[in-house]
Design an enzyme around this catalytic site. Structure first.
Site, PDB file in Angstrom:
ATOM      1  N   GLY A 129       5.364   0.132   1.080  1.00 24.59           N
ATOM      2  CA  GLY A 129       3.933  -0.116   1.217  1.00 24.59           C
ATOM      3  C   GLY A 129       3.442  -1.127   0.202  1.00 24.59           C
ATOM      4  O   GLY A 129       4.234  -1.751  -0.498  1.00 24.59           O
ATOM      5  N   ASN A 130       2.133  -1.297   0.144  1.00 25.49           N
ATOM      6  CA  ASN A 130       1.556  -2.174  -0.874  1.00 25.49           C
ATOM      7  C   ASN A 130       0.278  -1.533  -1.404  1.00 25.49           C
ATOM      8  O   ASN A 130      -0.158  -0.500  -0.914  1.00 25.49           O
ATOM      9  CB  ASN A 130       1.304  -3.575  -0.310  1.00 25.49           C
ATOM     10  CG  ASN A 130       0.334  -3.551   0.839  1.00 25.49           C
ATOM     11  OD1 ASN A 130      -0.847  -3.277   0.679  1.00 25.49           O
ATOM     12  ND2 ASN A 130       0.838  -3.812   2.042  1.00 25.49           N
TER      13      ASN A 130
END
Ligand code: CTP
Length: 413
Positions: free
Chosen positions: A210-211
């Site tokens: 993810g970020n």
């Protein structure tokens, strides 16, 4: 300048004393107007000692000075912290039962409300609608923090730290927005599609790549468009924030899901704004069951190698799908840093050309800003335009208004 500090009746009223200090240290003249309920939490002597001025809550004292009109009229800035759900509702509906609500009706300066309440109250449709109404009128409503509330419960609703409210207040004052401008309706009848949040690329049933995108900027863009009359659909990747009523929300997880939802809708919209942080890569294979620590029986200490594959570039795909048609107008966002081969703006100009979008909004990253922060500053580049317009530093909502000014200009062109 003359600041009115309104204090609502909540446990966070004590933080307003620290906020008052910050304003006084800047040299401002602060008049504190608590509600009756606020005085149950922090008494009048505290406010009088800290501000050096008398306080009153009702409209009946010092009647010859007409305080219910004068205090609001003379203010350069009104800040209410904490703003309870009750005060928000009164402000939205123009009720004026005590001195503070009278001040809110008579003030013609920037008004900043810092809500604090339990999560359920903050997320209730009635409160969301009140927030939208107030923001449409130009009032700055500061997003509450998430965290521990009065009891054991946690969630959005906590009064932000005094420094955060102070910064938002100064921002609103610099921005000079009157509390009651005519609402802009330049997106009336315009179909707007916005993507926000950060994609998560699943690796196995419990893990993903993810970020750190919070989705706040895309949400602010969507809410600003709705306030200007746009018909807004928000494709939200893993967004954990309440969305104003009236905005259609489509929730997605991964880049491929985001692509599916955006590309199915783009042709029916006048503008597509791609704010989402889309993962450029995803695991080549999804493991249907959890990858075990000892995944290789022959070598118990071995670490798995995760093969990645490229995700589609959704923005570039929209440009291709649009072909020669001028619609939809396509807006991209980019996070850039300068390097030896060029400045932030050099890279941004290249990206605008490479991606073929009409408008590119560029965030300079790498200085602790952007991800999850409430304030931001951006450069906005348009295809064919020579200059980049700089907006901010300001709240994401204020920056969004500036971005929409550019987009509506491009739409008209
Ligand atoms: N974007 C997209 N699809 C992707 C990656 C990004 O649609 N797979 C969109 C984002 O929503 C944003 C814009 O493209 O509007 C800019 O993304 P960015 O990652 O900065 O651009 P890249 O082309 O990936 O360039 P870089 O090499 O700088 O990462």
């Amino acid at each position: 300048m003359r600041i009115v500090l309104g204090v609502g009746g909540g446990i966070a009223a004590y933080k307003a004393a620290l906020l008052l200090r910050l304003f006084s240290e800047d040299g401002h003249e602060v008049t504190v107007v608590p509600t009756e309920a606020a005085l149950r939490f922090v008494g009048a002597p505290t406010w009088e000692a800290l501000s050096g001025r008398p306080v009153q809550t009702d409209v009946w004292s010092n009647i010859t000075e007409v305080p219910h009109v004068r205090i609001g009229q003379e203010a350069d800035l009104v800040v209410v912290a904490p703003t309870t759900a009750d005060l928000l509702a009164k402000a939205a509906h123009g009720l004026a039962g005590d001195l503070l609500t009278n001040v809110l009706l008579t003030a013609r300066c920037p008004v900043v409300l810092a809500p604090a309440m339990h999560t359920e109250m903050w997320e209730h449709a009635a409160t969301r609608a009140n927030v939208v109404t107030l923001r449409e009128r130009g009032v700055t409503v500061v997003e509450p923090d998430s965290g521990r509330l009065t009891g054991a419960d946690t969630g959005p609703g906590r009064l932000p730290e005094p420094e955060t409210i102070h910064a938002a207040a100064m921002d609103a004052w610099r921005d000079g927005r009157a509390s009651d401008p005519a609402p802009a309706d330049d997106l009336d009848g315009t179909a707007v599609l916005v993507s926000t949040g950060g994609t998560r690329e699943p690796l196995d049933p419990v893990r993903y790549l993810g970020n750190r995108s919070s989705g706040k900027q895309g949400l602010a863009i969507a809410e600003a468009a709705a306030a200007r009359g746009g018909r807004v659909t928000l494709v939200a990747a893993n967004l954990d924030l309440p969305v104003a009523p009236g905005i259609e929300v489509v929730r997605v997880g991964s880049a491929l899901e985001l692509q599916e939802q955006i590309s199915a809708r783009a042709a029916d919209h006048d503008v597509v704004v791609m704010v989402a942080a889309v993962a450029d890569f995803r695991p080549a294979e999804y493991a249907g069951s959890k990858i075990k620590k000892t995944h290789d029986p022959g070598d118990p200490d071995a670490a798995p190698t995760i093969q990645l594959v490229r995700n589609p570039d959704i923005l570039a795909g929209l440009v291709t799908a649009r072909g020669d048609s001028p619609s939809p107008l396509i807006v991209g966002f980019a996070a850039e840093t300068g390097d030896a081969s060029g400045s932030v703006l050099d890279h941004a100009r290249d990206k605008l050309t490479r991606k073929g979008c009409d408008v590119l909004v560029v965030n300079e990253v790498g200085v602790g800003k952007t991800f999850g922060a409430d304030d931001t500053s951006v450069h906005v580049l348009t295809r064919g335009g020579d200059d980049a317009l700089e907006i901010g530093p300001a709240s994401k909502r204020v920056v969004s208004e500036g971005i929409w000014d550019v987009i509506t200009g491009a739409l008209r062109a």
